[in-house]
Write an enzyme that holds these catalytic residues in place. Structure first.
Site, PDB file in Angstrom:
ATOM      1  N   TYR A  39      -1.701  -0.942  10.731  1.00  0.00           N
ATOM      2  CA  TYR A  39      -2.024  -1.504   9.424  1.00  0.00           C
ATOM      3  C   TYR A  39      -0.654  -1.263   8.628  1.00  0.00           C
ATOM      4  O   TYR A  39      -0.110  -1.954   7.995  1.00  0.00           O
ATOM      5  CB  TYR A  39      -3.144  -0.999   8.904  1.00  0.00           C
ATOM      6  CG  TYR A  39      -3.535  -1.162   7.343  1.00  0.00           C
ATOM      7  CD1 TYR A  39      -3.592  -2.549   6.865  1.00  0.00           C
ATOM      8  CD2 TYR A  39      -3.269  -0.216   6.608  1.00  0.00           C
ATOM      9  CE1 TYR A  39      -3.474  -2.811   5.478  1.00  0.00           C
ATOM     10  CE2 TYR A  39      -3.439  -0.489   5.282  1.00  0.00           C
ATOM     11  CZ  TYR A  39      -3.621  -1.508   4.899  1.00  0.00           C
ATOM     12  OH  TYR A  39      -3.552  -2.171   3.252  1.00  0.00           O
ATOM     13  N   LYS A  54       1.886  -4.002   6.707  1.00  0.00           N
ATOM     14  CA  LYS A  54       2.537  -3.817   5.314  1.00  0.00           C
ATOM     15  C   LYS A  54       3.991  -3.580   5.169  1.00  0.00           C
ATOM     16  O   LYS A  54       4.580  -4.354   4.464  1.00  0.00           O
ATOM     17  CB  LYS A  54       1.728  -2.827   4.540  1.00  0.00           C
ATOM     18  CG  LYS A  54       0.154  -3.066   4.529  1.00  0.00           C
ATOM     19  CD  LYS A  54       0.097  -4.361   3.381  1.00  0.00           C
ATOM     20  CE  LYS A  54      -1.340  -5.023   3.524  1.00  0.00           C
ATOM     21  NZ  LYS A  54      -1.462  -6.097   2.743  1.00  0.00           N
ATOM     22  N   SER A  90       0.921  -1.250   0.003  1.00  0.00           N
ATOM     23  CA  SER A  90      -0.033   0.048  -0.186  1.00  0.00           C
ATOM     24  C   SER A  90       0.901   1.402  -0.013  1.00  0.00           C
ATOM     25  O   SER A  90       1.782   1.097   0.608  1.00  0.00           O
ATOM     26  CB  SER A  90      -0.860  -0.227   1.237  1.00  0.00           C
ATOM     27  OG  SER A  90      -1.589   1.125   1.253  1.00  0.00           O
TER      28      SER A  90
HETATM   29  P1  NAD Z   1     -10.617  -7.173   1.402  1.00  0.00           P
HETATM   30  O1  NAD Z   1     -10.967  -7.043   3.019  1.00  0.00           O
HETATM   31  O2  NAD Z   1     -12.082  -6.982   0.583  1.00  0.00           O
HETATM   32  O3  NAD Z   1     -10.116  -8.587   0.972  1.00  0.00           O
HETATM   33  C1  NAD Z   1      -9.042  -9.184   1.687  1.00  0.00           C
HETATM   34  C2  NAD Z   1      -9.671 -10.513   2.046  1.00  0.00           C
HETATM   35  O4  NAD Z   1      -8.846 -11.331   2.983  1.00  0.00           O
HETATM   36  C3  NAD Z   1     -11.079 -10.552   2.779  1.00  0.00           C
HETATM   37  O5  NAD Z   1     -11.915 -11.471   1.791  1.00  0.00           O
HETATM   38  C4  NAD Z   1     -10.856 -11.455   4.099  1.00  0.00           C
HETATM   39  O6  NAD Z   1     -11.832 -12.406   4.371  1.00  0.00           O
HETATM   40  C5  NAD Z   1      -9.363 -12.213   3.833  1.00  0.00           C
HETATM   41  N1  NAD Z   1      -8.635 -12.484   5.007  1.00  0.00           N
HETATM   42  C6  NAD Z   1      -8.036 -11.709   5.738  1.00  0.00           C
HETATM   43  N2  NAD Z   1      -7.217 -12.406   6.553  1.00  0.00           N
HETATM   44  C7  NAD Z   1      -7.224 -13.573   6.426  1.00  0.00           C
HETATM   45  C8  NAD Z   1      -6.622 -14.926   6.816  1.00  0.00           C
HETATM   46  N3  NAD Z   1      -5.844 -14.720   7.766  1.00  0.00           N
HETATM   47  N4  NAD Z   1      -6.725 -15.778   5.947  1.00  0.00           N
HETATM   48  C9  NAD Z   1      -7.637 -15.904   5.070  1.00  0.00           C
HETATM   49  N5  NAD Z   1      -8.064 -14.959   4.459  1.00  0.00           N
HETATM   50  C10 NAD Z   1      -8.190 -13.621   5.122  1.00  0.00           C
HETATM   51  O7  NAD Z   1      -9.713  -5.963   0.968  1.00  0.00           O
HETATM   52  P2  NAD Z   1      -9.004  -5.669  -0.297  1.00  0.00           P
HETATM   53  O8  NAD Z   1      -9.437  -4.224  -0.268  1.00  0.00           O
HETATM   54  O9  NAD Z   1      -9.456  -6.473  -1.378  1.00  0.00           O
HETATM   55  O10 NAD Z   1      -7.613  -5.446  -0.167  1.00  0.00           O
HETATM   56  C11 NAD Z   1      -7.021  -6.683  -0.663  1.00  0.00           C
HETATM   57  C12 NAD Z   1      -5.521  -6.384  -0.268  1.00  0.00           C
HETATM   58  O11 NAD Z   1      -4.948  -5.161  -0.739  1.00  0.00           O
HETATM   59  C13 NAD Z   1      -5.073  -6.236   1.383  1.00  0.00           C
HETATM   60  O12 NAD Z   1      -3.785  -6.789   1.432  1.00  0.00           O
HETATM   61  C14 NAD Z   1      -5.113  -4.804   1.620  1.00  0.00           C
HETATM   62  O13 NAD Z   1      -4.265  -4.393   2.720  1.00  0.00           O
HETATM   63  C15 NAD Z   1      -4.484  -4.390   0.199  1.00  0.00           C
HETATM   64  N6  NAD Z   1      -4.855  -2.991  -0.103  1.00  0.00           N
HETATM   65  C16 NAD Z   1      -5.996  -2.396  -0.125  1.00  0.00           C
HETATM   66  C17 NAD Z   1      -6.455  -0.891  -0.228  1.00  0.00           C
HETATM   67  C18 NAD Z   1      -7.569  -0.537  -0.640  1.00  0.00           C
HETATM   68  O14 NAD Z   1      -7.846   0.631  -0.258  1.00  0.00           O
HETATM   69  N7  NAD Z   1      -8.479  -1.561  -0.634  1.00  0.00           N
HETATM   70  C19 NAD Z   1      -5.372   0.013  -0.555  1.00  0.00           C
HETATM   71  C20 NAD Z   1      -4.074  -0.638  -0.414  1.00  0.00           C
HETATM   72  C21 NAD Z   1      -3.603  -1.965   0.075  1.00  0.00           C
HETATM   73  N1  UFG Z   2     -12.653  11.350   2.856  1.00  0.00           N
HETATM   74  C1  UFG Z   2     -13.814  12.112   3.189  1.00  0.00           C
HETATM   75  N2  UFG Z   2     -15.117  11.583   3.677  1.00  0.00           N
HETATM   76  C2  UFG Z   2     -15.084  10.139   3.947  1.00  0.00           C
HETATM   77  C3  UFG Z   2     -13.942   9.330   3.521  1.00  0.00           C
HETATM   78  C4  UFG Z   2     -12.959  10.020   3.040  1.00  0.00           C
HETATM   79  O1  UFG Z   2     -13.819  13.377   2.825  1.00  0.00           O
HETATM   80  O2  UFG Z   2     -16.051   9.758   4.419  1.00  0.00           O
HETATM   81  C5  UFG Z   2     -11.621  11.757   2.254  1.00  0.00           C
HETATM   82  C6  UFG Z   2     -10.200  11.729   3.063  1.00  0.00           C
HETATM   83  O3  UFG Z   2     -10.249  12.777   4.242  1.00  0.00           O
HETATM   84  C7  UFG Z   2      -9.257  11.626   2.052  1.00  0.00           C
HETATM   85  C8  UFG Z   2      -9.989  11.070   0.621  1.00  0.00           C
HETATM   86  O4  UFG Z   2     -11.444  11.263   0.913  1.00  0.00           O
HETATM   87  O5  UFG Z   2      -8.935  12.897   1.697  1.00  0.00           O
HETATM   88  C9  UFG Z   2      -9.681   9.405   0.611  1.00  0.00           C
HETATM   89  O6  UFG Z   2      -9.998   8.888   1.682  1.00  0.00           O
HETATM   90  P1  UFG Z   2     -10.244   7.356   1.649  1.00  0.00           P
HETATM   91  O7  UFG Z   2     -10.479   6.760   3.120  1.00  0.00           O
HETATM   92  O8  UFG Z   2     -11.116   6.656   0.687  1.00  0.00           O
HETATM   93  O9  UFG Z   2      -8.666   6.667   1.436  1.00  0.00           O
HETATM   94  P2  UFG Z   2      -7.090   7.069   2.204  1.00  0.00           P
HETATM   95  O10 UFG Z   2      -6.384   7.756   1.267  1.00  0.00           O
HETATM   96  O11 UFG Z   2      -7.272   7.635   3.465  1.00  0.00           O
HETATM   97  O12 UFG Z   2      -6.874   5.652   2.501  1.00  0.00           O
HETATM   98  C10 UFG Z   2      -6.553   4.360   1.500  1.00  0.00           C
HETATM   99  C11 UFG Z   2      -6.642   3.428   2.159  1.00  0.00           C
HETATM  100  C12 UFG Z   2      -5.532   2.810   2.949  1.00  0.00           C
HETATM  101  C13 UFG Z   2      -4.352   3.012   2.013  1.00  0.00           C
HETATM  102  C14 UFG Z   2      -4.184   4.223   1.625  1.00  0.00           C
HETATM  103  C15 UFG Z   2      -3.157   4.414   0.635  1.00  0.00           C
HETATM  104  O13 UFG Z   2      -7.956   2.959   2.677  1.00  0.00           O
HETATM  105  O14 UFG Z   2      -5.836   1.484   3.412  1.00  0.00           O
HETATM  106  O15 UFG Z   2      -5.548   4.618   0.788  1.00  0.00           O
HETATM  107  O16 UFG Z   2      -3.214   3.552  -0.396  1.00  0.00           O
HETATM  108  F1  UFG Z   2      -3.289   2.777   2.976  1.00  0.00           F
END
Ligand code: NAD
Ligand code: UFG
Length: 338
Positions: free
Chosen positions: A149, A153, A124
């Site tokens: 978190y 990572k 991330s």
């Molecule tokens: P998500 O929660 O939708 O998917 C993660 C999945 O992993 C879930 O289905 C959950 O049930 C499963 N899981 C968690 N722990 C587990 C375990 N111990 N064993 C088996 N399954 C397990 O999240 P996502 O948005 O699809 O994110 C996927 C990956 O991308 C994660 O590693 C997350 O940290 C990373 N990531 C996501 C974002 C974002 O904004 N969505 C941003 C940066 C990085």
């Molecule tokens: N925001 C609002 N209102 C809301 C939600 C978000 O104004 O209800 C704003 C936040 O302040 C920010 C932007 O929208 O300026 C994006 O916020 P998000 O929560 O959607 O995303 P972040 O950038 O805070 O974080 C996301 C993921 C993290 C990841 C990060 C960097 O949630 O897990 O991107 O990849 F680490």
């Protein structure tokens, strides 16, 4: 290739399963369903018209992983499974470290035993330190994370990098995602957060649906053109395809390769709301709320290395992201629940 997708039922995992199957790969998914359900995988089957194998279980169960590697000749692993809520990680640090690091360690051990050499790891943009200049290149400073978190990572990046370095036949890609949003254009697959959404896009779609009263814009006094936070939003289908490029890329490259998956463009909260309203012909009720603790003013990627070396770029627009998110949400007002 036969690909093991951990966290395959989740938001990014399920969209990646679609792209893998459509590109002709075989998929084995494993998920403990702690933040998802099996219905997402039914939708993957429906969209692609193809089968995939699914194991329900926890990655920390090494016996389960050994069984999967015995039953399938896996060529590579894409490791999505993790807990991902920033705020929750501050309240439950041990759960986050235990799950995210425990799952990664047990996966690496099982890969080692089974002789599986290729791994793509979900990281991330949160691993970058807050004092970097924008845009963030892969060489920007990492660490100084502001929550467990982010540290989990950071530590997992270290683990998979050392895992790669300890045997020169191993090939690992670390992908640092910026802000994934949007949904599959079919409207059958999308983001289905449990409880009140933390992230901007699902909060917008649930507000328009009437499930939330109004969107709280967290701060309009940032040093940005319109005062609201700026992020690098990337369409989930572009992001999913980035994993296919990474699989191809690492095929011939031992060691660890790190790539940003972002568009390289920053979009503000107000710009996102305006685009959503225009594309979908709806109104998003908003109010200005205080800044959210831990938020940066601006965060966007330098996308050049991914374009040049990985041969991958995101091309879907903010309008595509808004249209596909709303298409998913309005067709599935309760997500995957009937
Ligand atoms: P998500 O929660 O939708 O998917 C993660 C999945 O992993 C879930 O289905 C959950 O049930 C499963 N899981 C968690 N722990 C587990 C375990 N111990 N064993 C088996 N399954 C397990 O999240 P996502 O948005 O699809 O994110 C996927 C990956 O991308 C994660 O590693 C997350 O940290 C990373 N990531 C996501 C974002 C974002 O904004 N969505 C941003 C940066 C990085
Ligand atoms: N925001 C609002 N209102 C809301 C939600 C978000 O104004 O209800 C704003 C936040 O302040 C920010 C932007 O929208 O300026 C994006 O916020 P998000 O929560 O959607 O995303 P972040 O950038 O805070 O974080 C996301 C993921 C993290 C990841 C990060 C960097 O949630 O897990 O991107 O990849 F680490």
């Amino acid at each position: 290739m036969k690909v093991l997708v951990t966290g395959g039922a989740g938001y990014i995992g399920s969209h990646t399963c679609v792209e893998l199957l459509e590109a002709g790969h075989s998929v084995v998914a494993v998920d403990n369903l702690c933040n998802s359900g099996k219905k997402s995988l039914d939708r993957v089957r429906e969209i692609t018209g193809k089968e995939l194998d699914f194991y329900e279980g926890d990655l920390r169960d090494e016996g389960l992983l050994e069984r999967i590697f015995r039953q399938h000749k896996i060529d590579c692993v894409i490791h999505f499974a993790a807990l991902k809520a920033v705020g929750e990680s501050v309240k439950k640090p041990l759960e986050y470290y235990g799950n995210n690091i425990g799952a990664t360690l047990s996966l690496c051990r099982a890969m080692d035993k089974a002789g599986v050499r290729k791994l793509v790891f979900s990281s991330s943009a949160t691993v970058y330190s807050a004092d970097n200049r924008m845009p963030l290149s892969e060489n920007a400073k990492t660490g100084d994370c502001t929550n467990p978190y982010g540290w989990s990572k950071y530590i997992c990046e270290r683990i998979v990098s050392d895992f790669a370095a300890s045997d020169n036949s191993r090939r690992v890609a670390v992908l640092r995602y910026f802000n994934p949003v949007g949904a599959h254009p079919s409207g059958k697959l999308g983001e289905d957060p449990k409880g009140v959404p933390n992230n901007l896009m699902p909060y917008i779609t649930q507000t328009v649906l009437g499930r939330r009263e109004c969107l709280n814009i967290f701060g309009d006094d940032y040093p940005t053109p319109d005062g609201t936070g700026v992020r690098d939003y990337i369409h989930i289908v572009d992001l999913a395809r980035g994993h296919l490029s990474a699989l191809e890329y690492i095929d011939g490259r031992p060691g660890v390769s790190v790539f940003n998956l972002g568009t390289g463009k920053g979009v503000s909260v107000r710009e996102m709301v305006a685009a959503f309203e225009k594309v979908n012909g709806v109104t998003v009720p908003c109010r200005i709320a205080p800044r959210r603790a831990g938020d940066l003013a601006v965060c966007y990627a330098d996308a050049e290395k991914s374009a040049k070396e990985l041969g991958w770029s995101a091309f879907r627009t903010i309008e595509d992201m808004c249209r596909d998110s709303w298409n998913w949400q309005k067709n599935n007002p309760n997500g995957f629940e009937e």
